[in-house]
Design a protein around this motif. Sequence first.
Motif, PDB file in Angstrom:
ATOM      1  N   ILE A 157       0.841  -1.194   0.000  1.00  0.00           N
ATOM      2  CA  ILE A 157       0.000   0.000   0.000  1.00  0.00           C
ATOM      3  C   ILE A 157       0.876   1.244   0.000  1.00  0.00           C
ATOM      4  O   ILE A 157       1.822   1.341   0.804  1.00  0.00           O
ATOM      5  CB  ILE A 157      -0.915   0.017   1.238  1.00  0.00           C
ATOM      6  CG1 ILE A 157      -1.836  -1.201   1.233  1.00  0.00           C
ATOM      7  CG2 ILE A 157      -1.735   1.307   1.309  1.00  0.00           C
ATOM      8  CD1 ILE A 157      -2.603  -1.380   2.538  1.00  0.00           C
ATOM      9  N   ARG A 158       0.563   2.167  -0.888  1.00  0.00           N
ATOM     10  CA  ARG A 158       1.156   3.495  -0.806  1.00  0.00           C
ATOM     11  C   ARG A 158       0.323   4.281   0.196  1.00  0.00           C
ATOM     12  O   ARG A 158      -0.862   4.526  -0.022  1.00  0.00           O
ATOM     13  CB  ARG A 158       1.142   4.205  -2.158  1.00  0.00           C
ATOM     14  CG  ARG A 158       1.727   5.617  -2.062  1.00  0.00           C
ATOM     15  CD  ARG A 158       1.531   6.416  -3.324  1.00  0.00           C
ATOM     16  NE  ARG A 158       1.969   7.794  -3.122  1.00  0.00           N
ATOM     17  CZ  ARG A 158       1.766   8.775  -4.000  1.00  0.00           C
ATOM     18  NH1 ARG A 158       1.132   8.535  -5.135  1.00  0.00           N
ATOM     19  NH2 ARG A 158       2.185   9.998  -3.729  1.00  0.00           N
ATOM     20  N   ILE A 159       0.932   4.667   1.300  1.00  0.00           N
ATOM     21  CA  ILE A 159       0.201   5.306   2.390  1.00  0.00           C
ATOM     22  C   ILE A 159       0.020   6.788   2.100  1.00  0.00           C
ATOM     23  O   ILE A 159       0.973   7.503   1.798  1.00  0.00           O
ATOM     24  CB  ILE A 159       0.945   5.102   3.732  1.00  0.00           C
ATOM     25  CG1 ILE A 159       1.073   3.612   4.033  1.00  0.00           C
ATOM     26  CG2 ILE A 159       0.227   5.826   4.869  1.00  0.00           C
ATOM     27  CD1 ILE A 159       2.018   3.277   5.162  1.00  0.00           C
ATOM     28  N   ARG A 160      -1.217   7.243   2.183  1.00  0.00           N
ATOM     29  CA  ARG A 160      -1.529   8.664   1.980  1.00  0.00           C
ATOM     30  C   ARG A 160      -1.700   9.400   3.303  1.00  0.00           C
ATOM     31  O   ARG A 160      -1.406  10.590   3.398  1.00  0.00           O
ATOM     32  CB  ARG A 160      -2.804   8.800   1.147  1.00  0.00           C
ATOM     33  CG  ARG A 160      -2.766   8.084  -0.198  1.00  0.00           C
ATOM     34  CD  ARG A 160      -1.643   8.573  -1.085  1.00  0.00           C
ATOM     35  NE  ARG A 160      -1.704   7.974  -2.405  1.00  0.00           N
ATOM     36  CZ  ARG A 160      -1.946   8.637  -3.525  1.00  0.00           C
ATOM     37  NH1 ARG A 160      -2.141   9.943  -3.499  1.00  0.00           N
ATOM     38  NH2 ARG A 160      -1.980   8.006  -4.679  1.00  0.00           N
ATOM     39  N   ALA A 161      -2.211   8.697   4.313  1.00  0.00           N
ATOM     40  CA  ALA A 161      -2.402   9.313   5.637  1.00  0.00           C
ATOM     41  C   ALA A 161      -2.616   8.201   6.656  1.00  0.00           C
ATOM     42  O   ALA A 161      -2.983   7.078   6.294  1.00  0.00           O
ATOM     43  CB  ALA A 161      -3.597  10.270   5.626  1.00  0.00           C
TER      44      ALA A 161
ATOM     45  N   GLY B 110     -11.563  13.522   1.538  1.00  0.00           N
ATOM     46  CA  GLY B 110     -10.117  13.546   1.353  1.00  0.00           C
ATOM     47  C   GLY B 110      -9.388  12.548   2.235  1.00  0.00           C
ATOM     48  O   GLY B 110      -9.938  12.007   3.198  1.00  0.00           O
ATOM     49  N   TRP B 111      -8.110  12.331   1.928  1.00  0.00           N
ATOM     50  CA  TRP B 111      -7.317  11.333   2.662  1.00  0.00           C
ATOM     51  C   TRP B 111      -7.217  11.647   4.145  1.00  0.00           C
ATOM     52  O   TRP B 111      -7.287  10.746   4.989  1.00  0.00           O
ATOM     53  CB  TRP B 111      -5.927  11.225   2.050  1.00  0.00           C
ATOM     54  CG  TRP B 111      -5.882  10.612   0.693  1.00  0.00           C
ATOM     55  CD1 TRP B 111      -5.523  11.228  -0.471  1.00  0.00           C
ATOM     56  CD2 TRP B 111      -6.226   9.267   0.344  1.00  0.00           C
ATOM     57  NE1 TRP B 111      -5.617  10.345  -1.528  1.00  0.00           N
ATOM     58  CE2 TRP B 111      -6.042   9.126  -1.059  1.00  0.00           C
ATOM     59  CE3 TRP B 111      -6.656   8.165   1.073  1.00  0.00           C
ATOM     60  CZ2 TRP B 111      -6.282   7.936  -1.735  1.00  0.00           C
ATOM     61  CZ3 TRP B 111      -6.904   6.959   0.400  1.00  0.00           C
ATOM     62  CH2 TRP B 111      -6.715   6.862  -0.979  1.00  0.00           C
ATOM     63  N   ALA B 112      -7.031  12.915   4.484  1.00  0.00           N
ATOM     64  CA  ALA B 112      -6.884  13.270   5.898  1.00  0.00           C
ATOM     65  C   ALA B 112      -8.144  12.913   6.682  1.00  0.00           C
ATOM     66  O   ALA B 112      -8.071  12.384   7.800  1.00  0.00           O
ATOM     67  CB  ALA B 112      -6.580  14.765   6.044  1.00  0.00           C
TER      68      ALA B 112
ATOM     69  N   VAL C 159      -4.558  12.993  12.852  1.00  0.00           N
ATOM     70  CA  VAL C 159      -4.034  12.226  11.727  1.00  0.00           C
ATOM     71  C   VAL C 159      -2.771  12.884  11.192  1.00  0.00           C
ATOM     72  O   VAL C 159      -2.509  14.068  11.429  1.00  0.00           O
ATOM     73  CB  VAL C 159      -5.075  12.084  10.593  1.00  0.00           C
ATOM     74  CG1 VAL C 159      -6.377  11.486  11.107  1.00  0.00           C
ATOM     75  CG2 VAL C 159      -5.334  13.415   9.917  1.00  0.00           C
ATOM     76  N   VAL C 160      -2.008  12.091  10.454  1.00  0.00           N
ATOM     77  CA  VAL C 160      -0.791  12.570   9.790  1.00  0.00           C
ATOM     78  C   VAL C 160      -0.931  12.302   8.299  1.00  0.00           C
ATOM     79  O   VAL C 160      -1.288  11.187   7.894  1.00  0.00           O
ATOM     80  CB  VAL C 160       0.461  11.853  10.335  1.00  0.00           C
ATOM     81  CG1 VAL C 160       1.698  12.232   9.518  1.00  0.00           C
ATOM     82  CG2 VAL C 160       0.669  12.175  11.808  1.00  0.00           C
ATOM     83  N   VAL C 161      -0.687  13.318   7.468  1.00  0.00           N
ATOM     84  CA  VAL C 161      -0.674  13.122   6.017  1.00  0.00           C
ATOM     85  C   VAL C 161       0.764  12.897   5.590  1.00  0.00           C
ATOM     86  O   VAL C 161       1.700  13.547   6.077  1.00  0.00           O
ATOM     87  CB  VAL C 161      -1.294  14.321   5.264  1.00  0.00           C
ATOM     88  CG1 VAL C 161      -2.780  14.392   5.519  1.00  0.00           C
ATOM     89  CG2 VAL C 161      -0.622  15.637   5.638  1.00  0.00           C
ATOM     90  N   VAL C 162       0.935  11.950   4.692  1.00  0.00           N
ATOM     91  CA  VAL C 162       2.293  11.562   4.273  1.00  0.00           C
ATOM     92  C   VAL C 162       2.861  12.590   3.285  1.00  0.00           C
ATOM     93  O   VAL C 162       4.033  12.950   3.352  1.00  0.00           O
ATOM     94  CB  VAL C 162       2.286  10.153   3.670  1.00  0.00           C
ATOM     95  CG1 VAL C 162       3.671   9.782   3.138  1.00  0.00           C
ATOM     96  CG2 VAL C 162       1.861   9.152   4.742  1.00  0.00           C
ATOM     97  N   ASP C 163       2.031  13.082   2.377  1.00  0.00           N
ATOM     98  CA  ASP C 163       2.450  14.119   1.429  1.00  0.00           C
ATOM     99  C   ASP C 163       1.610  15.362   1.679  1.00  0.00           C
ATOM    100  O   ASP C 163       0.418  15.275   1.997  1.00  0.00           O
ATOM    101  CB  ASP C 163       2.258  13.662  -0.021  1.00  0.00           C
ATOM    102  CG  ASP C 163       3.189  12.503  -0.362  1.00  0.00           C
ATOM    103  OD1 ASP C 163       4.386  12.597  -0.035  1.00  0.00           O
ATOM    104  OD2 ASP C 163       2.701  11.521  -0.937  1.00  0.00           O
TER     105      ASP C 163
END
Length: 354
Positions: free
Chosen positions: A40-44, A127-129, A346-350
């Motif tokens: 998985i490419r993690i987005r958040a 959204g991802w967040a 939460v933490v967003v990766v990008d």
Amino acid sequence: MKSQKTMRAILISSFGPPEVLTISYAHPTPSPPLPGFASIRIRAFGLNHAEMHMRRGEWAESVPISGIECVGTVESCPGGEFAVNQPVAALMGGLGRTIPGSYAEYTVARCNNIVALANPGEQLPMGWAQLAAVPETYATAWTCLFRNLGLERGQSLLIRGAGSAFGRAAVNLAVEAGAIVTATTRSENKVAQIKGLGVAEVIVESGLGLPQILKTGGKMEKFDRVLELVGNSVVVESLTLVRRGGRLCLAGWLGGLDPIPGPEGEDKGKGFNPLLQMASGVQMSFFGSFVFGEDEFPLDDVPLREIVRSAAEGAFDARPSRVFRFDEIVEAHRVMEEGKANGKMVVVVDNDDH
């Protein structure tokens, strides 16, 4: 020779305070998955108290890359359970405990611990967040309420520790299901926010103990169901608040991880004594989200996509209380440790993944 791909990853360099979390900018990416697993490419990813205990060395199991949940897109899935680029959530299944977790740009998880958030090519409802605030917290809250407690419309429900992210998720789901919810918190500052979620009453706990507070307020009527999130320090007290034939589910430890204390006046070493401390005619159960993905606890038992849809449509507010960047992980853990999260963080990766 083909060079090893690398990624950013947050590592527990040693057990201790938030500052032990360090970012590696060239950590090896996980090996390609075997059948039954997906990368998985993690987005958040959401932040959880369990990860705080892992960072301190207080959890039974932990690995250098922490994180028990994430949302993102499938990179590869040799068994074909999920399509490449399909939006998914992953939780538990050893993530952050026995296998590298979600505090990174990529992870590999068991397909049994992954759930699709949308069909391939389908637009995400949020959204991802915001999505990252849902998986572990809402899956656990839903299971406690509707599997362990068997909550039904019109029943009275007490949630102790309702100001936590877990507590707020449980409040949202219970209110939506038509339960009559009484919520407790130890912070006056959280009363207005919890009331805004639609509960019937908010009680601020104090040194008196909840039974005494209820008696003082002239409302000692017992509850059909109790969700205990403060934990071992008050669970025996909570058992006295459940009516005969009612149920209590222990699922949180906001009050710490010490064992249940023994009867008053007895040596501490003797510990919990059901003969003297259990309430007659009351059913007590436990739920730990680490079982998600096992044969008896399949993740698809939880209607996670429906929960996401309800949140997106405004049935309840599941937005994160705070969103941090990947490089702000130390500050995020500091806020969590100081009890200032005020909901799910939460933490967003990008930076473009909000």
